[in-house]
Write a protein that holds these residues in place. Structure first.
Motif, PDB file in Angstrom:
ATOM      1  N   ASP A 150       0.782  -1.071  -0.085  1.00 34.02           N
ATOM      2  CA  ASP A 150       0.108  -0.077  -0.036  1.00 34.02           C
ATOM      3  C   ASP A 150       0.803   1.363   0.227  1.00 34.02           C
ATOM      4  OD1 ASP A 150      -2.537   1.543   1.973  1.00 34.02           O
ATOM      5  OD2 ASP A 150      -2.488   1.104  -0.188  1.00 34.02           O
ATOM      6  N   ALA A 151       1.901   1.254  -0.729  1.00 33.43           N
ATOM      7  CA  ALA A 151       2.845   2.356  -0.693  1.00 33.43           C
ATOM      8  C   ALA A 151       3.700   2.040  -1.785  1.00 33.43           C
ATOM      9  CB  ALA A 151       3.637   2.655   0.572  1.00 33.43           C
ATOM     10  N   ARG A 152       4.485   3.097  -2.272  1.00 32.70           N
ATOM     11  CA  ARG A 152       5.462   2.953  -3.533  1.00 32.70           C
ATOM     12  C   ARG A 152       6.575   2.324  -2.712  1.00 32.70           C
ATOM     13  NH1 ARG A 152       5.643   9.085  -5.702  1.00 32.70           N
ATOM     14  NH2 ARG A 152       6.077   9.447  -3.211  1.00 32.70           N
ATOM     15  N   VAL A 153       7.463   1.733  -3.597  1.00 34.89           N
ATOM     16  CA  VAL A 153       8.538   1.027  -3.252  1.00 34.89           C
ATOM     17  C   VAL A 153      10.105   1.471  -3.934  1.00 34.89           C
ATOM     18  CG1 VAL A 153       7.474  -1.181  -2.581  1.00 34.89           C
ATOM     19  CG2 VAL A 153       8.332  -0.980  -4.927  1.00 34.89           C
ATOM     20  N   ASP A 154      10.938   1.650  -3.409  1.00 29.96           N
ATOM     21  CA  ASP A 154      12.140   2.020  -3.934  1.00 29.96           C
ATOM     22  C   ASP A 154      12.893   1.017  -5.041  1.00 29.96           C
ATOM     23  OD1 ASP A 154      11.802   4.030  -2.542  1.00 29.96           O
ATOM     24  OD2 ASP A 154      13.006   3.666  -0.907  1.00 29.96           O
ATOM     25  N   GLU A 155      13.572   1.362  -5.907  1.00 33.90           N
ATOM     26  CA  GLU A 155      14.341   0.720  -6.608  1.00 33.90           C
ATOM     27  C   GLU A 155      15.766   1.565  -6.678  1.00 33.90           C
ATOM     28  OE1 GLU A 155      15.416   0.320 -11.494  1.00 33.90           O
ATOM     29  OE2 GLU A 155      13.538   0.815 -10.900  1.00 33.90           O
ATOM     30  N   ASP A 156      16.743   0.786  -6.306  1.00 33.54           N
ATOM     31  CA  ASP A 156      18.154   1.260  -5.933  1.00 33.54           C
ATOM     32  C   ASP A 156      18.734   0.846  -7.590  1.00 33.54           C
ATOM     33  OD1 ASP A 156      20.652   1.793  -5.563  1.00 33.54           O
ATOM     34  OD2 ASP A 156      21.105   0.578  -4.006  1.00 33.54           O
ATOM     35  N   LEU A 157      19.444   1.968  -8.190  1.00 39.45           N
ATOM     36  CA  LEU A 157      19.854   1.818  -9.332  1.00 39.45           C
ATOM     37  C   LEU A 157      21.103   1.732  -9.505  1.00 39.45           C
ATOM     38  CD1 LEU A 157      18.044   4.013 -11.882  1.00 39.45           C
ATOM     39  CD2 LEU A 157      17.377   1.822 -11.545  1.00 39.45           C
ATOM     40  N   ASP A 179     -10.304  -6.524  -6.770  1.00 39.70           N
ATOM     41  CA  ASP A 179     -10.120  -7.701  -7.375  1.00 39.70           C
ATOM     42  C   ASP A 179      -8.813  -8.495  -7.090  1.00 39.70           C
ATOM     43  OD1 ASP A 179     -12.648  -7.222  -8.184  1.00 39.70           O
ATOM     44  OD2 ASP A 179     -12.062  -7.088 -10.236  1.00 39.70           O
ATOM     45  N   VAL A 180      -7.615  -7.570  -7.108  1.00 38.38           N
ATOM     46  CA  VAL A 180      -6.407  -7.973  -7.025  1.00 38.38           C
ATOM     47  C   VAL A 180      -5.998  -8.509  -5.426  1.00 38.38           C
ATOM     48  CG1 VAL A 180      -4.016  -7.519  -6.821  1.00 38.38           C
ATOM     49  CG2 VAL A 180      -5.423  -6.614  -8.841  1.00 38.38           C
ATOM     50  N   LEU A 181      -6.815  -7.740  -4.608  1.00 34.31           N
ATOM     51  CA  LEU A 181      -6.822  -7.949  -3.190  1.00 34.31           C
ATOM     52  C   LEU A 181      -7.460  -9.297  -2.836  1.00 34.31           C
ATOM     53  CD1 LEU A 181      -6.180  -7.823  -0.087  1.00 34.31           C
ATOM     54  CD2 LEU A 181      -8.401  -6.399  -0.118  1.00 34.31           C
ATOM     55  N   GLU A 215      -8.630 -14.622   4.109  1.00 27.21           N
ATOM     56  CA  GLU A 215      -9.974 -13.670   3.615  1.00 27.21           C
ATOM     57  C   GLU A 215      -9.340 -12.238   3.440  1.00 27.21           C
ATOM     58  OE1 GLU A 215     -13.066 -14.582   3.198  1.00 27.21           O
ATOM     59  OE2 GLU A 215     -12.713 -16.616   3.592  1.00 27.21           O
ATOM     60  N   PRO A 216      -9.934 -11.679   2.460  1.00 23.90           N
ATOM     61  CA  PRO A 216      -9.574 -10.078   2.303  1.00 23.90           C
ATOM     62  C   PRO A 216      -9.694  -9.396   3.510  1.00 23.90           C
ATOM     63  CG  PRO A 216     -10.992 -10.802   0.426  1.00 23.90           C
ATOM     64  CD  PRO A 216     -11.208 -11.869   1.481  1.00 23.90           C
ATOM     65  N   ARG A 217     -10.539  -9.561   4.227  1.00 20.66           N
ATOM     66  CA  ARG A 217     -10.565  -8.608   5.408  1.00 20.66           C
ATOM     67  C   ARG A 217      -9.494  -8.863   6.658  1.00 20.66           C
ATOM     68  NH1 ARG A 217     -15.815  -7.011   7.564  1.00 20.66           N
ATOM     69  NH2 ARG A 217     -17.525  -7.298   5.813  1.00 20.66           N
ATOM     70  N   GLU A 218      -8.685  -9.817   6.253  1.00 17.61           N
ATOM     71  CA  GLU A 218      -7.552 -10.189   7.102  1.00 17.61           C
ATOM     72  C   GLU A 218      -6.501  -8.993   7.039  1.00 17.61           C
ATOM     73  OE1 GLU A 218      -6.425 -14.273   8.054  1.00 17.61           O
ATOM     74  OE2 GLU A 218      -7.801 -14.844   7.028  1.00 17.61           O
ATOM     75  N   PHE A 219      -6.584  -8.421   5.690  1.00 18.33           N
ATOM     76  CA  PHE A 219      -5.512  -7.370   5.290  1.00 18.33           C
ATOM     77  C   PHE A 219      -6.046  -6.052   5.535  1.00 18.33           C
ATOM     78  CE2 PHE A 219      -4.783 -11.255   2.638  1.00 18.33           C
ATOM     79  CZ  PHE A 219      -3.466 -11.449   3.055  1.00 18.33           C
ATOM     80  N   VAL A 220      -6.253  -5.844   6.761  1.00 17.42           N
ATOM     81  CA  VAL A 220      -7.036  -4.541   7.176  1.00 17.42           C
ATOM     82  C   VAL A 220      -6.797  -3.420   6.559  1.00 17.42           C
ATOM     83  CG1 VAL A 220      -7.602  -3.283   9.142  1.00 17.42           C
ATOM     84  CG2 VAL A 220      -7.065  -5.721   9.557  1.00 17.42           C
ATOM     85  N   VAL A 242      -5.425  -2.446   3.845  1.00 15.06           N
ATOM     86  CA  VAL A 242      -5.774  -2.641   2.169  1.00 15.06           C
ATOM     87  C   VAL A 242      -7.186  -2.721   1.956  1.00 15.06           C
ATOM     88  CG1 VAL A 242      -5.453  -3.686   0.076  1.00 15.06           C
ATOM     89  CG2 VAL A 242      -3.836  -3.534   1.742  1.00 15.06           C
ATOM     90  N   TYR A 243      -8.054  -3.672   3.046  1.00 15.63           N
ATOM     91  CA  TYR A 243      -9.425  -4.040   2.788  1.00 15.63           C
ATOM     92  C   TYR A 243      -9.945  -2.682   2.896  1.00 15.63           C
ATOM     93  CZ  TYR A 243     -13.958  -5.816   3.554  1.00 15.63           C
ATOM     94  OH  TYR A 243     -15.469  -6.321   3.253  1.00 15.63           O
ATOM     95  N   ASN A 244      -9.739  -1.946   4.118  1.00 16.95           N
ATOM     96  CA  ASN A 244     -10.469  -0.716   4.438  1.00 16.95           C
ATOM     97  C   ASN A 244     -10.661   0.280   3.309  1.00 16.95           C
ATOM     98  OD1 ASN A 244     -11.401  -1.726   7.054  1.00 16.95           O
ATOM     99  ND2 ASN A 244      -9.825  -0.690   8.092  1.00 16.95           N
ATOM    100  N   LYS A 245      -9.066   0.303   2.796  1.00 18.09           N
ATOM    101  CA  LYS A 245      -9.087   1.328   1.794  1.00 18.09           C
ATOM    102  C   LYS A 245      -9.890   1.070   0.315  1.00 18.09           C
ATOM    103  CE  LYS A 245      -5.501   4.218  -0.661  1.00 18.09           C
ATOM    104  NZ  LYS A 245      -4.069   4.190  -0.877  1.00 18.09           N
ATOM    105  N   TYR A 246      -9.960  -0.218  -0.009  1.00 17.58           N
ATOM    106  CA  TYR A 246     -10.539  -0.634  -1.413  1.00 17.58           C
ATOM    107  C   TYR A 246     -11.669  -1.359  -1.252  1.00 17.58           C
ATOM    108  CZ  TYR A 246      -5.773   0.992  -2.843  1.00 17.58           C
ATOM    109  OH  TYR A 246      -4.863   1.663  -3.038  1.00 17.58           O
ATOM    110  N   CYS A 247     -12.215  -2.032  -0.212  1.00 25.07           N
ATOM    111  CA  CYS A 247     -13.269  -2.781  -0.067  1.00 25.07           C
ATOM    112  C   CYS A 247     -14.428  -2.242   0.749  1.00 25.07           C
ATOM    113  CB  CYS A 247     -12.941  -4.411   0.047  1.00 25.07           C
ATOM    114  SG  CYS A 247     -11.886  -4.926  -0.984  1.00 25.07           S
TER     115      CYS A 247
END
Length: 225
Positions: free
Chosen positions: A108-115, A190-192, A202-207, A209-214
């Motif tokens: 639920d956030a951007r991730v870094d790529e070290d170049l 759907d991805v969740l 269950e999707p609800r277990e990912f609190v 992300v679920y609260n934000k999208y579902c």
């Protein structure tokens, strides 16, 4: 030709351009569509609604403008029901893309790529944990994984890549997030649900992300604590 026939002619010319870009997933520039019309802005404004309507009605394809740009993406309004509808390479790419989008969603956030010489952080560490090494050929994903993630998915707008504005970074670093095409082709809920199913949860277990999208789609607006 009368005016109606001319509009139909130019509409079909733009539709042909769009259809030629459906498979490669690359955004279509407005200037390329206008080029067909000898850069006539007025004619383009007249044709575009007809193009959008015909693509949806005849081919089931949505032509949609990318916000804050002069580019368009096209995609099928019908969900793919089976991987049989893809060729082998498309299946590989889609699988890798789903893994990455799922990871970004769960973080639920951007991730870094070290170049730097070795890609060792976050997203690539995660892939490495799945035995997907971006600089090595993979038994399933084959080679060019680094290019697929850092170039192809970005150009197709499945992934968004931005430079980090941190003043403490000694080397150029990038932040990855969902691109615009991903947001319209892969609803986050759907991805969740699919990710939760793979993990046997269950999707609800990912609190968070679920609260934000579902949760907001639940008629009772029940939020998981």
């Amino acid at each position: 030709m009368n005016n109606e026939e001319k509009l139909a002619y130019w509409r079909n010319a733009i539709i042909a351009l769009v259809l030629n870009n459906v498979e490669n997933k690359m955004p279509i520039k407005e200037e390329d569509m206008r080029e067909i019309l000898d850069k006539d802005k007025m004619l383009f404004r007249q044709c575009l609604p007809l193009v959008i309507q015909s693509l949806k009605k005849v081919y089931g394809i949505i032509l949609q403008k990318v916000p804050d740009t002069k580019k368009y993406i096209c995609y099928s309004e019908l969900r793919v029901s089976s991987t049989v509808e893809y060729d082998e390479e498309q299946c590989r790419h889609l699988t890798l893309l789903f893994i990455i989008l799922s990871y970004l969603l769960m973080k639920d956030a951007r991730v870094d790529e070290d170049l730097s010489k070795y890609f060792t952080e976050q997203l690539f560490d995660f892939l490495k944990g799945l035995r997907i090494r971006i600089d090595e050929e993979h038994p399933y994903f084959k080679d060019n994984i680094k290019k697929l993630i850092g170039e192809t998915f970005v150009k197709q707008l499945y992934l968004k890549r931005e430079k980090s504005d941190s003043e403490t970074d000694l080397e150029t670093r990038f932040l990855y997030s969902w691109g615009y095409r991903a947001t319209v082709e892969f609803p986050a809920k759907d991805v969740l649900q699919q990710t939760a199913q793979i993990l046997g949860k269950e999707p609800r277990e990912f609190v968070a992300v679920y609260n934000k999208y579902c949760a907001e789609e639940n008629e009772e607006t029940m939020v998981v604590d």
